[in-house]
Structures are given as structure tokens and as C-alpha cells.
Write a protein that holds these residues in place. Structure first.
Motif, PDB file in Angstrom:
ATOM      1  N   UNK A  67      -2.489  10.717   6.902  1.00  0.00           N
ATOM      2  CA  UNK A  67      -1.727   9.608   6.334  1.00  0.00           C
ATOM      3  C   UNK A  67      -0.232   9.776   6.559  1.00  0.00           C
ATOM      4  N   UNK A  68       0.223  11.008   6.716  1.00  0.00           N
ATOM      5  CA  UNK A  68       1.630  11.271   7.001  1.00  0.00           C
ATOM      6  C   UNK A  68       1.717  12.604   7.744  1.00  0.00           C
ATOM      7  N   UNK A  69       2.477  12.630   8.814  1.00  0.00           N
ATOM      8  CA  UNK A  69       2.579  13.841   9.631  1.00  0.00           C
ATOM      9  C   UNK A  69       3.485  14.865   8.955  1.00  0.00           C
ATOM     10  N   UNK A  70       3.131  16.129   9.093  1.00  0.00           N
ATOM     11  CA  UNK A  70       3.915  17.208   8.492  1.00  0.00           C
ATOM     12  C   UNK A  70       3.516  18.548   9.091  1.00  0.00           C
ATOM     13  N   UNK A  71       4.464  19.473   9.099  1.00  0.00           N
ATOM     14  CA  UNK A  71       4.221  20.838   9.571  1.00  0.00           C
ATOM     15  C   UNK A  71       4.988  21.812   8.712  1.00  0.00           C
ATOM     16  N   UNK A  72       4.444  23.018   8.619  1.00  0.00           N
ATOM     17  CA  UNK A  72       5.134  24.106   7.923  1.00  0.00           C
ATOM     18  C   UNK A  72       5.260  25.275   8.887  1.00  0.00           C
ATOM     19  N   UNK A  73       6.455  25.848   8.928  1.00  0.00           N
ATOM     20  CA  UNK A  73       6.713  27.001   9.781  1.00  0.00           C
ATOM     21  C   UNK A  73       7.145  28.183   8.935  1.00  0.00           C
ATOM     22  N   UNK A  74       6.542  29.320   9.168  1.00  0.00           N
ATOM     23  CA  UNK A  74       7.035  30.535   8.541  1.00  0.00           C
ATOM     24  C   UNK A  74       8.230  31.023   9.352  1.00  0.00           C
ATOM     25  N   UNK A  89     -15.134   8.352  -7.521  1.00  0.00           N
ATOM     26  CA  UNK A  89     -13.786   8.884  -7.699  1.00  0.00           C
ATOM     27  C   UNK A  89     -12.752   7.886  -7.210  1.00  0.00           C
ATOM     28  N   UNK A  90     -11.525   8.386  -7.006  1.00  0.00           N
ATOM     29  CA  UNK A  90     -10.454   7.527  -6.536  1.00  0.00           C
ATOM     30  C   UNK A  90     -10.659   7.116  -5.090  1.00  0.00           C
ATOM     31  N   UNK A  91     -10.226   5.907  -4.769  1.00  0.00           N
ATOM     32  CA  UNK A  91     -10.374   5.425  -3.393  1.00  0.00           C
ATOM     33  C   UNK A  91      -9.443   6.196  -2.462  1.00  0.00           C
ATOM     34  N   UNK A  92      -9.835   6.285  -1.206  1.00  0.00           N
ATOM     35  CA  UNK A  92      -9.024   6.949  -0.195  1.00  0.00           C
ATOM     36  C   UNK A  92      -8.014   5.974   0.399  1.00  0.00           C
ATOM     37  N   UNK A  93      -7.052   6.509   1.131  1.00  0.00           N
ATOM     38  CA  UNK A  93      -6.054   5.655   1.779  1.00  0.00           C
ATOM     39  C   UNK A  93      -6.685   4.650   2.737  1.00  0.00           C
ATOM     40  N   UNK A  94      -7.640   5.055   3.602  1.00  0.00           N
ATOM     41  CA  UNK A  94      -8.271   4.069   4.486  1.00  0.00           C
ATOM     42  C   UNK A  94      -9.001   2.969   3.723  1.00  0.00           C
ATOM     43  N   UNK A  95      -9.605   3.304   2.585  1.00  0.00           N
ATOM     44  CA  UNK A  95     -10.309   2.291   1.794  1.00  0.00           C
ATOM     45  C   UNK A  95      -9.319   1.294   1.190  1.00  0.00           C
ATOM     46  N   UNK A  96      -8.204   1.801   0.678  1.00  0.00           N
ATOM     47  CA  UNK A  96      -7.193   0.908   0.107  1.00  0.00           C
ATOM     48  C   UNK A  96      -6.567   0.052   1.209  1.00  0.00           C
ATOM     49  N   UNK A 111       0.841  -1.202   0.000  1.00  0.00           N
ATOM     50  CA  UNK A 111       0.000   0.000   0.000  1.00  0.00           C
ATOM     51  C   UNK A 111       0.871   1.245   0.000  1.00  0.00           C
ATOM     52  N   UNK A 112       0.510   2.190  -0.855  1.00  0.00           N
ATOM     53  CA  UNK A 112       1.252   3.432  -0.991  1.00  0.00           C
ATOM     54  C   UNK A 112       0.240   4.577  -0.975  1.00  0.00           C
ATOM     55  N   UNK A 113      -0.244   4.912   0.223  1.00  0.00           N
ATOM     56  CA  UNK A 113      -1.307   5.899   0.314  1.00  0.00           C
ATOM     57  C   UNK A 113      -2.584   5.353  -0.282  1.00  0.00           C
ATOM     58  N   UNK A 114      -3.093   6.017  -1.313  1.00  0.00           N
ATOM     59  CA  UNK A 114      -4.326   5.561  -1.957  1.00  0.00           C
ATOM     60  C   UNK A 114      -4.052   4.638  -3.138  1.00  0.00           C
ATOM     61  N   UNK A 115      -2.783   4.269  -3.342  1.00  0.00           N
ATOM     62  CA  UNK A 115      -2.396   3.375  -4.431  1.00  0.00           C
ATOM     63  C   UNK A 115      -1.774   2.099  -3.868  1.00  0.00           C
ATOM     64  N   UNK A 165       5.536   8.818   2.849  1.00  0.00           N
ATOM     65  CA  UNK A 165       4.708   7.611   2.898  1.00  0.00           C
ATOM     66  C   UNK A 165       5.309   6.519   2.030  1.00  0.00           C
ATOM     67  N   UNK A 166       6.360   6.860   1.269  1.00  0.00           N
ATOM     68  CA  UNK A 166       6.982   5.900   0.356  1.00  0.00           C
ATOM     69  C   UNK A 166       8.194   5.212   0.978  1.00  0.00           C
ATOM     70  N   UNK A 167       9.002   5.971   1.706  1.00  0.00           N
ATOM     71  CA  UNK A 167      10.282   5.469   2.188  1.00  0.00           C
ATOM     72  C   UNK A 167      10.499   5.853   3.646  1.00  0.00           C
ATOM     73  N   UNK A 168      11.418   5.171   4.345  1.00  0.00           N
ATOM     74  CA  UNK A 168      11.684   5.493   5.750  1.00  0.00           C
ATOM     75  C   UNK A 168      12.556   6.739   5.893  1.00  0.00           C
TER      76      UNK A 168
END
Length: 615
Positions: A538-545, A198-205, A74-78, A564-567
Motif C-alpha cells: 500500500x505504500x513503499x518503504x525501506x529500512x537500512x541498518x 475482521x477489518x477490511x483490507x485496503x484492496x477491499x476498501x 480512501x485512507x488505506x483500509x479506512x 498514504x495520507x499526504x504527498x
């Protein structure tokens, strides 16, 4: 010879029976006469582990390993994996048997959730030209057959066409699968899933892969079964091409030659030997365009010329050269499965990333003034200014094209008019096209605008629409490899990213502040949905100004996200000042990575090397 029962063995607490059981083969029990002295009351009884229990553990471990093999695809929704030998350090994991189990599970899931009431579920399959497509197609049809589905073979197709096969008459399939690994090497392959929604979501996949994992693990044979009922072959790409042609004709409504509105325009297409060649001969040529100079139109699953990717510098440079050499009005670059695109204007300027989002924003905001544009949070400060100056609103959201598109869907449900959703990778969707990320449809809208400009008396070309876009002075992406066992990498990544958030909130990084765009905050997984039912992260992330400590003037941003692809963890930075990225990199390394202690499980050599090169 007397026999000692298993129950008496279990009952004995102090003396081990002289008869010990062992297994020579499954289901066959033999006795071995062994002599042990009676146990002393002060000595704890000796316990032995039956080989039966050991064999049970081995079977359980094997089942767990088989199930993990499917879940890791599984790779997110793919679904994505290695389909052919040839990658150093990678083994083939997207096998026909694995694909069959996933296809069967998808068929069962569609029947349970999207049932049409007619009993038989109809599923179409399209694929890009990868050389592994043939044998994996057979496995998919076998899996769909096991699920009781009626299968339809579209042959060479595009990802957007697969979704449209669920909507366009007379096809209107219940679901569709596209076999592709997008721009990844020829050794890879994968699956994308669609229903009429539409396209399936990550939880559905994830649910489908979990069901497939259990099927795969418990099957005696890991060799894909033969197809019992051959799929029906259909020429859907012809219908899809006609659909695009009609849109162009109707919206241009050329006053002199309605059926050939592209007459007098030269457009070169770079299909990268993927699935995009159809757009040249079945769309542009039939509408009167001159497509001389087009590149790599014939499908070739080895991709001999360059990676089919609008972000690829070689792909863009080849297209740029073709535009300039032929004095073309427009150049078009598709990725392998045509769900992404980029363009080159008549002056040879590449238009991708932020520039492509700006171009599409300029077009869409003309049609829908005051609406919201959703992008991932790696876009520039200049793009936000570009959108707002045209009366639009810019919503920054989590990286990942499904995240961006789904956010636009949710905003519309919440009453916030949103017509364009685009990621910097080139994935883009518009509300009018079923929220589908369709690279060909994006190009259709650009071509329509180009012709309208010419009809209005302008020969400047589409590049003139983004002349005032301010670009960052500096931009860099660095990687942090996670130094842990693969099974622990996700948890370690979350720990690092959550520590980043805490450091900013606690004021430990002076001049750094979690970014926001008004309706949504870049926090708790980058941006929290403003509705009552936020999407799963699905993957944690933050943006800081980032602002100058003395003047308080904002000059850049830092975005930290879990792959979500690699460690590993990706860190993107942009700066409007010279030397800004170097300054932010030093602060990030010295005052966060090392000061917090998380550098102990992260490889920070990418940061060390960048600082060394720039110093």
C-alpha cells in the motif's frame, strides 16, 4: 429551406457545408447559414469542433472529478475526510452524499461477499463524539437502506466494539461501520469497516470506494436522501463492557473476592473526551477499582483538553500528573475510538511506543514462550534485543497497523506461532482476541498482569517488567514534501524510495545495508512476505541498518517510507551513539538526495534545518 444531414457533413472531405450545426441547449439543434469559399486542393480542409463534443468533454470531466473526490477519501483500509468547515486550505469533502454512496456500496459489497443465506444483511453503526457524527449517521443509514440492509444504531461506541458486535450473541451482525477519524482534529471524520472476518483490507476498501465513486458521479442530486426505515437502537456497549469484565474476573480468579478483583487498586483513566469513558464506570468501577482522579471522561466532539492520542505529549503529561498526585497504581490513556492505548506506571513513567510493545511482549511471551512478535519497522534495536532475550522472535514489517496485523495472521497460517502484533503508534492485536486492535483489551491484559504480580507478592508495578529495555540515544523523524501535482505525487514518491533501495544495493552509501530480521527482508516495500502469496504493497518503504565504516559496528538505522495520507515521505532515524542521527542525516542528504538528483522534486528544507540546528 433545405436541410443538410449530419451524415453528409461527415462524408464531405474538402468542402464544409453551408449549414453548420450548433447547440443552444441540450437536445435542441439549430442551423446557421455560413458561407465559406471552396477549399483549394493544396489546402487542408478546415475542421471545426462541435459544441456538442465540447459539452460531452465537460460532462466527462465533471464525472471524473466527482469520482476522484470519492476515491481520494480512501485512507488505506479506512475512509477519511474533512466533514466540517474550519481547516485552513481544506474544503469539506466527506459530505453526507459521499458517505451515503459509500455506505450503500459497503452494504452491497457485504451482501455479495458475506451473505448469511437468510436474505437480509444486518449492519451496525457506532460513532465517536465528533460533532459531524449526527448528520453523517443519517447519511449512512440512508445508504444502508438503499442497499437493502437492516441497520442498527449503537450510538456512542468504540471501534473494537463495532467489530465485536459481529461476534457477540445475541447481536452477531453481518457487518459493522465505525464512524471516527481517530486522533485527527474535530473537523475530520471517517469510516472503518468490519465483517465477521475482521477489518477490511485496503484492496477491499478500494473496491467499495470505486463502486461508490460511480454511484456518486452519476446521481443527479448530491444531497443525501432521507431515511426510509429508521434503524433500531441497541445498547451494545453494555454487552461489550460485560465481556471485558468477565475476562478480567476469570483470568485473575481472585482467591478472596472473585467479582471485585480490582479492589485495592487505584487506576486513573484519561479518555480525552472521546469514547473511552465507559471503561471507567462500566468496567473498572464495577470490578472494585478506585478510579478517582480520572480525566476527561465525558464525550465532547470538540476535544477541548487535548488530542485524544496516547502518543500525544500533553495527554501523557496530564495522565502522569494524575497518577503521581493520587498515588495511583496505573494510568490509562485512550485515543478517540479506543483502538489504541498507552499507560503510565505507578512511578509516573509513560509507557507507549517501544515501551508499550516491550511491556506487552513481556506479558505475551510468558504465556506463549518462543512465539513471534510482529512490529512495524520503526522499532528500536533495543526492542529486538528485549524480545530475543525473552526467547521470542522479532519480525519487523511494513508501517501501518493493518499491515502489521495481517502479517501476524499470515505467519500463523504458515505455521509460525505469532500471538502479538503491535505498531509503535499504539495499535496492538493479540491472536486470542480475534487479531483485533483493541486498546481496551490491551489495557485489560496489563491490568490482569498487574494484579497477578500483587497476588504473587510483588509491589513493584508493571514498570518493572521493562526496566532492562535499552532505548535509543537519539531518534528523529524528518519529512520530505513532494513538489509535484497531486496526481503525480505517488509516482514521484515511489521513484524516490526505489532510488534509495538502488543506492544501498549498489554500495553507494558506505556502511548502509538493507535490514532483515531472518524470515523477512526489509526490501520491496519494506518487507517481503515469506509466503507464496505476498500482500499488496500500500505504500513503499525501506529500512537500512547503518554501521561505522571503520569498525563495522552497527549503531543505527534509517527508515524511508511513503505516506498514504499526504504527498510526502517520512524518514525516521535512530542511533545508539551521540551524533549518530546528525551523521546519518548528512549522508542521506548529501550522498543520496542531492547526489541522485531526486532532490529536484523534493523539499529537503527539513533536513537542512535539522543539520543547521544540530551543527
Amino acid at each position: 429551406m433545405a436541410s443538410t444531414s449530419t451524415s453528409s457533413l461527415m462524408a464531405s472531405k474538402t468542402v464544409i457545408s453551408k449549414t453548420a450545426l450548433f447547440f443552444s441547449s441540450p437536445g435542441i439543434v439549430k442551423r446557421s447559414f455560413l458561407s465559406f469559399p471552396p477549399a483549394s486542393p493544396s489546402v487542408k480542409p478546415l475542421r471545426t469542433r462541435s459544441s456538442n463534443a465540447t459539452k460531452f468533454d465537460e460532462v466527462t470531466s465533471s464525472l471524473d472529478e466527482d469520482m476522484d473526490q470519492i476515491r481520494r477519501l480512501q485512507n488505506g483500509s479506512d475512509v477519511r475526510g474533512v466533514a466540517l468547515e474550519g481547516e485552513k486550505g481544506r474544503t469539506v469533502d466527506l459530505t453526507p452524499a459521499a458517505v451515503e454512496a459509500i455506505a450503500e456500496s459497503f452494504g452491497e459489497w457485504v451482501a455479495a461477499t458475506e451473505g448469511n443465506g437468510n436474505g437480509v444483511i444486518k449492519v451496525s453503526l457506532g460513532r465517536d463524539p465528533r460533532v459531524s457524527g449526527g448528520k453523517l449517521s443519517t447519511a449512512i443509514f440512508a445508504g444502508l437502506g438503499r442497499a437493502g440492509c437492516l441497520a442498527f444504531d449503537m450510538g456512542l461506541a468504540t471501534t473494537p466494539a463495532c467489530f465485536m458486535s459481529t461476534l457477540l450473541s445475541p447481536f452477531e451482525y453481518d457487518a459493522s461501520i465505525m464512524m471516527t477519524a481517530s486522533h485527527l482534529p474535530y473537523t475530520r471524520n471517517g469510516l472503518k469497516f468490519f465483517t465477521k472476518r475482521g477489518g477490511l483490507t485496503s484492496p477491499e476498501v478500494e473496491k467499495i470506494c470505486d463502486l461508490a465513486a460511480r454511484k456518486y458521479a452519476t446521481r443527479q442530486s448530491k444531497v443525501s436522501t432521507l431515511i426510509k426505515t429508521r434503524p433500531k437502537q441497541v445498547d451494545f456497549m453494555n454487552a461489550y463492557s460485560k465481556h471485558l469484565r468477565e475476562i478480567i474476573k476469570e483470568r485473575i480468579n481472585h482467591p478472596e473476592h472473585y467479582d471485585t478483583p480490582l479492589k485495592g487498586f487505584q487506576i486513573v483513566v484519561n479518555a480525552g473526551n472521546g469514547s473511552g469513558g465507559f471503561f471507567t464506570w462500566d468496567v473498572l468501577d464495577k470490578l472494585g477499582a478506585d478510579t478517582f482522579g480520572s480525566l476527561y471522561l465525558n464525550p465532547d466532539g470538540m476535544f477541548p483538553n487535548h488530542i485524544p492520542n496516547p502518543e500525544n505529549k500533553i495527554a501523557m503529561s496530564h495522565t502522569r500528573a494524575a497518577v503521581l498526585e493520587n498515588s495511583a497504581d496505573l494510568g490509562v490513556v485512550f485515543d478517540t475510538d479506543v483502538d489504541r492505548s498507552g499507560v503510565v506506571d505507578n512511578k509516573g513513567n509513560p509507557v507507549n511506543g517501544d515501551k508499550l510493545i516491550a511491556l506487552m511482549s513481556a506479558i505475551v511471551l510468558k504465556e506463549h514462550p518462543g512465539s513471534t512478535v510482529v512490529t512495524d519497522a520503526r522499532t528500536s534495536m533495543g526492542l529486538t534485543k528485549f524480545i530475543t532475550e525473552r526467547g521470542g522472535r522479532h519480525c519487523l514489517y511494513r508501517v501501518g497497523y493493518r499491515n502489521v496485523i495481517d502479517k501476524g495472521v499470515e505467519l500463523n497460517k504458515d505455521g509460525i506461532e505469532t500471538h502479538l502484533m503491535m505498531e509503535t503508534s499504539g495499535h496492538g492485536a493479540v491472536k486470542e482476541n480475534h487479531f483485533l486492535d483493541d486498546g481496551a483489551y490491551m489495557v485489560v491484559k496489563i491490568i490482569i498482569e498487574m494484579v497477578r504480580m500483587r497476588l504473587a507478592g510483588s509491589n513493584e508495578g508493571i514498570g518493572s517488567l521493562i526496566e532492562d529495555l535499552e532505548e535509543p540515544l537519539e531518534a528523529v523523524e524528518l519529512r520530505l514534501n513532494i513538489l509535484s501535482e497531486p496526481r503525480d505525487a505517488k509516482a514521484k514518491g515511489i521513484e524516490a524510495i526505489e532510488t534509495f533501495r538502488e543506492y544501498i544495493e549498489e554500495g553507494k552509501l558506505k556502511g548502509w545495508e538493507l535490514d532483515s530480521c531472518g524470515d523477512c527482508w526489509v526490501s520491496e516495500g519494506c518487507l517481503v512476505d515469506s509466503n507464496d502469496h505476498p500482500s499488496a504493497i500500500d505504500a513503499h518503504m525501506y529500512r537500512s541498518r547503518v554501521s561505522d565504516e571503520e569498525s563495522g559496528e552497527e549503531y543505527g538505522w534509517v527508515h524511508m517510507r511513503q505516506s498514504i495520507h499526504n504527498p510526502n515521505i517520512a524518514v525516521n532515524m535512530q542511533s545508539m551513539l551521540s551524533g549518530g542521527c546528525l551523521s546519518m542525516t548528512r549522508v542521506f542528504r548529501d550522498h543520496f538526495l542531492e547526489a541522485s538528483g531526486i532532490a529536484r522534486f523534493l523539499d529537503i528544507s527539513d533536513f537542512d534545518n535539522y543539520i543547521g540546528r544540530q551543527s
